[in-house]
Design a protein around this motif. Structure first.
Motif, short mmCIF file in Angstrom:
data_model
loop_
_atom_site.label_atom_id
_atom_site.label_comp_id
_atom_site.label_asym_id
_atom_site.label_seq_id
_atom_site.Cartn_x
_atom_site.Cartn_y
_atom_site.Cartn_z
N ASP A 79 -17.03 1.29 48.19
CA ASP A 79 -17.22 2.71 47.92
C ASP A 79 -17.13 3.50 49.20
O ASP A 79 -17.52 3.05 50.28
CB ASP A 79 -18.59 2.96 47.27
N LYS A 80 -16.61 4.71 49.09
CA LYS A 80 -16.46 5.56 50.27
C LYS A 80 -17.78 6.22 50.61
O LYS A 80 -18.49 6.72 49.76
CB LYS A 80 -15.42 6.65 50.00
N ILE A 81 -18.08 6.20 51.89
CA ILE A 81 -19.19 6.95 52.45
C ILE A 81 -18.55 7.98 53.36
O ILE A 81 -17.69 7.65 54.18
CB ILE A 81 -20.14 6.03 53.24
N GLU A 82 -18.94 9.24 53.23
CA GLU A 82 -18.30 10.31 54.01
C GLU A 82 -18.41 10.04 55.51
O GLU A 82 -19.51 9.93 56.03
CB GLU A 82 -18.93 11.67 53.68
N PRO A 83 -17.27 9.95 56.20
CA PRO A 83 -17.31 9.76 57.64
C PRO A 83 -17.72 11.05 58.35
O PRO A 83 -17.49 12.14 57.84
CB PRO A 83 -15.87 9.38 57.99
N LYS A 84 -18.31 10.93 59.52
CA LYS A 84 -18.75 12.10 60.27
C LYS A 84 -17.69 12.59 61.26
O LYS A 84 -17.54 13.77 61.48
CB LYS A 84 -20.02 11.78 61.05
N ARG A 85 -16.97 11.64 61.89
CA ARG A 85 -16.04 12.01 62.96
C ARG A 85 -14.71 11.29 62.76
O ARG A 85 -14.67 10.18 62.23
CB ARG A 85 -16.63 11.66 64.30
#
Length: 120
Positions: A79-85
């Motif tokens: 599952d995708k976890i929102e990346p920060k950078r």
């Protein structure tokens, strides 16, 4: 050194039209991805569509393989976890419009032209 590109789909490759697939946002996406791939990067599909388990991920994956045939896409497996950078940890680059430092057009769409300038 091997590194990964984690490639988002909606608003990064195509205009956001979920659950449909929008138009491609930039004509040189394949050229840019091919440059990364030729340098040894693995191009991984990384989209929220995977999380929904409703067939929209499979449609996006098929679209990518059809429209960018020179790219060896690695399928998404988590599952995708929102990346920060954009330039993340562990030799990973996130090409994703939601990264706080992502190059974006005024419309919010990922700016591939600006990415080309950054990576030159």
């Amino acid at each position: 050194m091997k590194y990964k590109i984690k490639l988002d789909f909606d608003n990064t490759v195509c205009h956001h039209k979920f659950p449909e697939i929008g138009e491609i946002v930039h004509p040189e996406i394949e050229t840019i991805l091919k440059m990364f791939q030729d340098e040894g990067a693995e191009i991984h599909i990384y989209t929220m569509r995977y999380n929904f388990k409703n067939g929209t991920y499979e449609a996006a994956e098929a679209f990518l393989r059809e429209h960018f045939p020179s790219i060896n896409f690695f399928p998404q497996t988590e599952d995708k976890i929102e990346p920060k950078r954009v330039f993340g940890d562990n030799n990973t680059i996130y090409l994703d419009d939601v990264c706080e430092d992502a190059p974006r057009l005024d419309s919010g769409v990922f700016d591939w032209e600006k990415l080309k300038q950054i990576i030159k």
